[in-house]
Design an enzyme around this catalytic site. Structure first.
Site, PDB file in Angstrom:
ATOM      1  N   ASP A   1       0.827  -1.186   0.000  1.00  0.00           N
ATOM      2  CA  ASP A   1       0.000   0.000   0.000  1.00  0.00           C
ATOM      3  C   ASP A   1       0.877   1.259   0.000  1.00  0.00           C
ATOM      4  O   ASP A   1       1.930   1.290   0.638  1.00  0.00           O
ATOM      5  CB  ASP A   1      -0.872  -0.029   1.266  1.00  0.00           C
ATOM      6  CG  ASP A   1      -1.975   1.001   1.224  1.00  0.00           C
ATOM      7  OD1 ASP A   1      -2.795   0.962   0.287  1.00  0.00           O
ATOM      8  OD2 ASP A   1      -2.016   1.868   2.128  1.00  0.00           O
TER       9      ASP A   1
ATOM     10  N   HIS B   1       4.702   6.631  -1.302  1.00  0.00           N
ATOM     11  CA  HIS B   1       4.874   7.565  -0.183  1.00  0.00           C
ATOM     12  C   HIS B   1       5.993   7.149   0.770  1.00  0.00           C
ATOM     13  O   HIS B   1       6.094   7.655   1.893  1.00  0.00           O
ATOM     14  CB  HIS B   1       3.541   7.724   0.553  1.00  0.00           C
ATOM     15  CG  HIS B   1       2.489   8.305  -0.350  1.00  0.00           C
ATOM     16  ND1 HIS B   1       2.342   9.655  -0.542  1.00  0.00           N
ATOM     17  CD2 HIS B   1       1.595   7.708  -1.174  1.00  0.00           C
ATOM     18  CE1 HIS B   1       1.377   9.874  -1.423  1.00  0.00           C
ATOM     19  NE2 HIS B   1       0.907   8.697  -1.824  1.00  0.00           N
TER      20      HIS B   1
ATOM     21  N   GLU C   1       1.613  -0.169  -4.771  1.00  0.00           N
ATOM     22  CA  GLU C   1       0.621   0.803  -5.217  1.00  0.00           C
ATOM     23  C   GLU C   1       1.335   2.134  -5.451  1.00  0.00           C
ATOM     24  O   GLU C   1       1.782   2.773  -4.502  1.00  0.00           O
ATOM     25  CB  GLU C   1      -0.465   0.996  -4.153  1.00  0.00           C
ATOM     26  CG  GLU C   1      -1.494   2.026  -4.571  1.00  0.00           C
ATOM     27  CD  GLU C   1      -2.299   2.602  -3.413  1.00  0.00           C
ATOM     28  OE1 GLU C   1      -3.411   3.071  -3.652  1.00  0.00           O
ATOM     29  OE2 GLU C   1      -1.813   2.598  -2.260  1.00  0.00           O
TER      30      GLU C   1
END
Ligand SMILES: *[C@@H]1O[C@H](CO)[C@@H](O)[C@H](O)[C@H]1NC(C)=O
Ligand SMILES: *[C@@H]1O[C@H](CO)[C@@H](O)[C@H](O)[C@H]1NC(C)=O
Ligand SMILES: *[C@@H]1O[C@H](CO)[C@@H](O)[C@H](O)[C@H]1NC(C)=O
Ligand SMILES: *[C@@H]1O[C@H](CO)[C@@H](O)[C@H](O)[C@H]1NC(C)=O
Ligand SMILES: *[C@@H]1O[C@H](CO)[C@@H](O)[C@H](O)[C@H]1NC(C)=O
Ligand SMILES: *[C@@H]1O[C@H](CO)[C@@H](O)[C@H](O)[C@H]1NC(C)=O
Ligand SMILES: *[C@@H]1O[C@H](CO)[C@@H](O)[C@H](O)[C@H]1NC(C)=O
Length: 537
Positions: A223, A227, A247
């Site tokens: 996930d 980031h 992702e």
């Protein structure tokens, strides 16, 4: 000393996890994506009680997935991806509901007992492996979840303030901010774990080594991978010892492609192609085929390996295809693209049932009201999986062979991948009095089968096959009959069961023996139109 011990443990993990699946082993798989809470209910439950807009638990578990695997395996899938298994936030209900989706992490090292016990998760893994299927687990390391910008750290794995980046909202124009600032908003914050901190890095590595081993996990879906500092991933995925697909929510090929490679991840979810498929095929929509063919060209140029990317039309974040597009042929054509082009096809549960919710939370519908019906889309995906499993198995190099765009127009495209020619269109369901002449690489009078309709097409002079849209804009996938033996589609016998590819050598010699192989190897493939009525190409 501690460092040495850790290195030894890490090494031991790599040695003992050799049965875990590599990128190469995942390339030929196809994945059914599940939100554990929404896939199936235990018997005796209230089957009418789940409304996605309530954003709360509906009752699915690891056991109910295990008890309902036939539905997935009968459709030919060879892997499942399940939503995160780690312990989640259990505080008062938030403005965005409860943590039914599994992404609101409290402590990654503990299991989420809402979805079952450690034994239940092991039983799911064992049952998948008994069926020859893989287990992919979704993991969240970028962040935990809280309800303020100054959370109480005591419920988290990392309890020291230095193990988090200081709160800041993300400035999407600033790469450092995308990595260090916090996702979420100030109502539900997603405190950003400091994945540059050596203690955090090593704690995450030991955790993932243990998790993969304990539950015999074959692959990880990561996930919010965009980031996290990219240099975190090779070490983390190395510690896991399995395929990692991240992702990276970015439709720009230049940006997204930086996350695939030995200094980043094995693979990412293919948002660039997803975005292009929406542009090319949704009805109503931009109907922009160039958007797709441009992305294919850019992707083949910039990604390390397009054949490992995860292709999808829906997931838990984007609207269902059926919410963007009202014509079922639009869905079928886009689905065929994902199965017959480069990459690993992924189907988000419910797509095969024609679900049409908007984005979060409306795209997380319970599956049970569908009755797990044998719909046209379910039959299509079954056919595509059966055929692709055969291609992967029977011709060891099909999955690694790069697709080539043969032709395109405003209304469609044709492409080839290995010995399969696919012709797709965005004209939709209404019949059109149009015939397309396709220049295939095959010799005149070669007998081919269009594997979706099972209609026979004889190759005409100059390698031409005529595709007509008098029954609407159906997708078409051709292969010479001589190569379809044991495929299990359209009356050709076949075990209809996935088997690991043996070796590329075998496939190459089989192809060389085929009478039309000479033509396949040599010919430049092209398409023209033979229009009788409306001009579509
Ligand atoms: C980018 O974001 C980082 C992290 O918030 C911040 O320290 C830096 O000043 C920002 N740079 C610019 C040019 O705004
Ligand atoms: C189609 O998409 C391409 C991007 O590949 C873009 O350059 C072009 O302007 C688009 N065409 C239309 C009509 O929107
Ligand atoms: C899109 O989703 C919203 C919310 O689920 C729904 O109200 C709307 O009818 C959907 N649109 C279509 C075309 O299905
Ligand atoms: C679904 O329907 C098709 C067509 O009738 C049939 O061939 C297939 O066996 C059915 N699949 C299941 C799982 O019932
Ligand atoms: C896969 O290949 C093996 C060996 O060539 C064969 O026995 C098996 O039937 C094949 N399976 C499929 C699905 O084609
Ligand atoms: C496929 O089957 C047909 C008919 O049984 C046979 O004539 C042909 O030789 C087979 N092709 C290959 C490559 O095995
Ligand atoms: C034959 O096919 C080639 C492409 O393979 C094409 O360029 C050529 O125009 C075709 N010739 C005729 C007479 O249709």
């Amino acid at each position: 000393m501690l460092h040495v011990v850790r290195q030894l443990l890490y090494f031991a993990a790599l040695v003992t996890s050799v049965s875990a699946a590599s990128a190469d082993q995942w390339r030929g798989r196809s994945i059914y994506q599940i939100i554990t809470d929404r896939y199936a209910l235990p018997s005796g439950s209230d089957f009418n009680a789940c409304d996605p807009k309530d954003q709360t638990w509906c009752g699915g578990t690891w056991n109910t997935i295990r008890e309902n695997l036939d539905y997935i395996q009968n459709a030919g899938f060879t892997a499942i991806w399940i939503s995160p298994v780690s312990q989640n936030y259990e505080g008062p209900r938030t403005a965005y509901g409860d943590a039914y989706h599994g992404y609101w992490i409290a402590d990654v090292t503990k299991l989420n007992d809402r979805f079952g016990t450690s034994d239940d998760l092991k039983a799911l893994s064992d049952e998948l492996h008994r069926r020859g299927m893989y287990l992919m687990v979704d993991v969240v390391v970028n962040n935990v979840m809280a309800t303020s910008t100054t959370p109480d750290l005591s419920t988290f794995l990392f309890q020291d303030e230095s193990q988090y980046h200081t709160y800041c909202p993300i400035d999407w124009t600033n790469d450092t901010s995308i990595i260090d600032c916090w996702l979420g908003d100030t109502t539900v914050t997603l405190p950003d774990v400091n994945t540059q901190d050596p203690d955090v890095v090593s704690a995450y590595q030991s955790w993932i080594t243990g998790l993969v081993q304990e539950y015999n996990i074959d692959g990880l879906r990561i996930d919010a991978a965009k980031h996290v500092n990219t240099d975190f991933w090779p070490k983390f995925c190395g510690a896991g010892g399995v395929f990692c697909i991240g992702e990276v929510f970015d439709d720009d090929v230049g940006q997204a492609s930086q996350y695939q490679g030995t200094d980043a991840l094995d693979s990412i979810l293919n948002y660039p192609i997803y975005d292009a498929l929406v542009s090319a095929f949704t009805i109503p929509g931009a109907l922009n085929i160039s958007a797709l063919t441009d992305k294919v060209a850019q992707s083949q140029q910039m990604f390390k390996d397009t054949t490992l990317l995860g292709n999808f039309l829906e997931d838990q974040d984007v609207p269902r295809w059926g919410n963007l597009s009202v014509d079922p042929q639009s869905l079928y054509n886009a689905m065929v693209y994902n199965w017959m082009s480069d990459g690993i096809p992924i189907l988000y549960y419910g797509q095969e049932q024609g679900f049409h919710g908007n984005s979060d939370p409306y795209n997380r519908e319970p599956l049970w009201p569908s009755g797990y019906a044998n719909t046209t889309a379910y039959q299509l995906v079954t056919k595509l999986n059966t055929f692709r499993n055969f291609l992967v198995n029977g011709t060891g190099d099909w999955a690694t062979t790069k697709m080539e765009i043969l032709t395109q127009s405003e209304y469609g495209l044709g492409f080839r991948k290995g010995n399969v020619v696919t012709v797709l269109t965005n004209i939709g369901s209404p019949p059109k009095d149009v015939t397309i002449a396709v220049y295939t690489p095959w010799e005149a009078s070669t007998s081919t089968t269009e594997i979706i309709s099972c209609e026979k097409y004889a190759v005409g002079s100059n390698g031409t096959i005529f595709v007509d849209y008098s029954a609407g804009g159906r997708p078409a996938v051709f292969m010479p009959d001589v190569l379809l033996n044991s495929s299990g589609v359209c009356g050709f016998e076949g075990p209809n069961q996935y088997v690991e590819p043996s070796s590329a050598a075998q496939a190459v010699s089989a192809a060389a023996a085929a009478p039309w192989a000479r033509v396949v190897m040599g010919a430049v493939v092209g398409f023209v139109m033979a229009v009788s009525g409306v001009l579509v190409w």
